[in-house]
Design a protein around this motif. Structure first.
Motif, mmCIF file in Angstrom:
data_model
loop_
_atom_site.group_PDB
_atom_site.id
_atom_site.type_symbol
_atom_site.label_atom_id
_atom_site.label_comp_id
_atom_site.label_asym_id
_atom_site.label_seq_id
_atom_site.Cartn_x
_atom_site.Cartn_y
_atom_site.Cartn_z
ATOM 1 N N VAL A 22 0.594 -2.864 -5.261
ATOM 2 C CA VAL A 22 1.623 -3.770 -4.759
ATOM 3 C C VAL A 22 2.985 -3.177 -5.104
ATOM 4 O O VAL A 22 3.252 -2.851 -6.260
ATOM 5 C CB VAL A 22 1.476 -5.173 -5.393
ATOM 6 N N ALA A 23 3.826 -3.007 -4.098
ATOM 7 C CA ALA A 23 5.169 -2.471 -4.309
ATOM 8 C C ALA A 23 6.194 -3.562 -4.022
ATOM 9 O O ALA A 23 6.080 -4.278 -3.029
ATOM 10 C CB ALA A 23 5.407 -1.275 -3.395
ATOM 11 N N CYS A 24 7.162 -3.680 -4.906
ATOM 12 C CA CYS A 24 8.231 -4.672 -4.741
ATOM 13 C C CYS A 24 9.551 -3.947 -4.500
ATOM 14 O O CYS A 24 9.902 -3.046 -5.257
ATOM 15 C CB CYS A 24 8.361 -5.523 -5.999
ATOM 16 N N ARG A 25 10.252 -4.328 -3.469
ATOM 17 C CA ARG A 25 11.582 -3.809 -3.120
ATOM 18 C C ARG A 25 11.595 -2.366 -2.638
ATOM 19 O O ARG A 25 12.358 -2.007 -1.773
ATOM 20 C CB ARG A 25 12.548 -3.943 -4.303
ATOM 21 N N PHE A 26 10.771 -1.495 -3.214
ATOM 22 C CA PHE A 26 10.782 -0.083 -2.847
ATOM 23 C C PHE A 26 9.388 0.312 -2.354
ATOM 24 O O PHE A 26 8.508 0.594 -3.161
ATOM 25 C CB PHE A 26 11.185 0.789 -4.038
ATOM 26 N N PRO A 27 9.146 0.337 -1.029
ATOM 27 C CA PRO A 27 7.817 0.703 -0.524
ATOM 28 C C PRO A 27 7.539 2.186 -0.742
ATOM 29 O O PRO A 27 8.453 2.993 -0.899
ATOM 30 C CB PRO A 27 7.915 0.377 0.968
ATOM 31 N N PHE A 28 6.258 2.527 -0.761
ATOM 32 C CA PHE A 28 5.883 3.938 -0.866
ATOM 33 C C PHE A 28 6.275 4.635 0.427
ATOM 34 O O PHE A 28 6.084 4.100 1.514
ATOM 35 C CB PHE A 28 4.385 4.072 -1.126
ATOM 36 N N PRO A 29 6.816 5.850 0.327
ATOM 37 C CA PRO A 29 7.378 6.507 1.511
ATOM 38 C C PRO A 29 6.369 6.909 2.581
ATOM 39 O O PRO A 29 6.672 6.829 3.768
ATOM 40 C CB PRO A 29 8.091 7.737 0.935
ATOM 41 N N SER A 30 5.165 7.340 2.201
ATOM 42 C CA SER A 30 4.250 7.837 3.233
ATOM 43 C C SER A 30 3.015 6.967 3.435
ATOM 44 O O SER A 30 2.259 7.195 4.368
ATOM 45 C CB SER A 30 3.823 9.282 2.910
ATOM 46 N N TRP A 31 2.809 5.977 2.600
ATOM 47 C CA TRP A 31 1.668 5.088 2.793
ATOM 48 C C TRP A 31 2.002 4.020 3.819
ATOM 49 O O TRP A 31 3.143 3.574 3.925
ATOM 50 C CB TRP A 31 1.294 4.389 1.500
ATOM 51 N N VAL A 32 0.984 3.596 4.541
ATOM 52 C CA VAL A 32 1.140 2.487 5.492
ATOM 53 C C VAL A 32 0.578 1.243 4.819
ATOM 54 O O VAL A 32 -0.595 1.230 4.432
ATOM 55 C CB VAL A 32 0.383 2.770 6.811
ATOM 56 N N PRO A 33 1.392 0.199 4.655
ATOM 57 C CA PRO A 33 0.885 -0.996 3.970
ATOM 58 C C PRO A 33 -0.160 -1.740 4.796
ATOM 59 O O PRO A 33 -0.089 -1.762 6.023
ATOM 60 C CB PRO A 33 2.138 -1.856 3.773
ATOM 61 N N ASP A 34 -1.133 -2.320 4.092
ATOM 62 C CA ASP A 34 -2.151 -3.140 4.754
ATOM 63 C C ASP A 34 -1.626 -4.546 4.996
ATOM 64 O O ASP A 34 -2.119 -5.263 5.864
ATOM 65 C CB ASP A 34 -3.418 -3.212 3.890
ATOM 66 N N ASP A 35 -0.639 -4.926 4.220
ATOM 67 C CA ASP A 35 -0.086 -6.279 4.338
ATOM 68 C C ASP A 35 1.292 -6.281 3.709
ATOM 69 O O ASP A 35 1.631 -5.406 2.911
ATOM 70 C CB ASP A 35 -1.016 -7.273 3.615
ATOM 71 N N SER A 36 2.092 -7.248 4.069
ATOM 72 C CA SER A 36 3.397 -7.439 3.419
ATOM 73 C C SER A 36 3.707 -8.934 3.393
ATOM 74 O O SER A 36 3.274 -9.681 4.270
ATOM 75 C CB SER A 36 4.498 -6.668 4.143
ATOM 76 N N VAL A 37 4.429 -9.333 2.371
ATOM 77 C CA VAL A 37 4.788 -10.742 2.195
ATOM 78 C C VAL A 37 6.262 -10.805 1.842
ATOM 79 O O VAL A 37 6.777 -9.975 1.098
ATOM 80 C CB VAL A 37 3.951 -11.387 1.059
#
Length: 201
Positions: free
Chosen positions: A159-174
């Protein structure tokens, strides 16, 4: 003769008074110098860990998690259990909130003052047995994405807060804006890494 003696004693009193005054002035000067110097050292010790990240090439300043952000993290972790690791844990809000929900939670933070405060806060909240906080520099963890991809079990969730990982594609976001939380399933980013390695060959 008595006039001379009176004059001489007046001169002595003046000299003694001047010497005493000068001695008191020196003492006050030394005390003032020590107070100012000590205050500057204390200010540097307290402010240094907060200012240092701003001097880095990549700057991630300390910004406390909002209550909405903490709720969003707990929302995406609902129906899960086990361990939680918070990299850049700040004052420990997310770690402590996760521990209250039954997680064994660990926080890594560069700022030693925030780590000590987090430990105190966890003790005060009664979750110090299920939390740990460590002083650690995120930027010394080389290639964090690669490290997590290789070392996490495929059932893990990041789980990333405020700063997403640059090359991963998220499975979900809230959430949105400052309260955004991105969810990455290890199975997804590990399989993506395998595809990338296969295409590179």
């Amino acid at each position: 003769m008595s006039n001379y003696n009176a004059h001489e004693s007046a001169v002595e009193e003046t000299i003694n008074g001047a010497v005493k005054g000068n001695s008191i002035g020196k003492r006050l000067g030394i005390i003032a110098t020590c107070v100012v110097g000590g205050s500057l050292v204390a200010l540097y010790a307290v402010a240094g860990p907060f200012v240092a990240p701003a001097l880095r090439k990549i700057c991630l300043p300390y910004v406390p998690a909002t209550s909405v952000q903490v709720e969003n993290v707990l929302k995406v972790l609902r129906c899960r259990s086990g361990s939680l690791v918070d990299i850049g844990s700040g004052d420990g809000r997310i770690v402590i909130a996760a521990a209250k929900k039954g997680f064994r939670a660990v926080g890594f933070e560069l700022n030693p003052w925030l780590v000590w405060y987090s430990r105190y806060k966890a003790w005060r909240e009664g979750v110090h047995h299920s939390t740990s906080f460590y002083i650690s520099d995120l930027w010394k963890m080389e290639q964090l994405e690669d490290k997590l991809g290789k070392e996490l079990q495929n059932s893990a969730r990041v789980v990333a807060c405020r700063f997403p990982f640059p090359s991963w594609v998220p499975d979900d976001s809230v959430g949105e804006g400052i309260d955004s939380v991105w969810v990455y399933n290890a199975k997804t980013f590990q399989s993506q890494a395998q595809i990338n390695q296969a295409t590179e060959k």
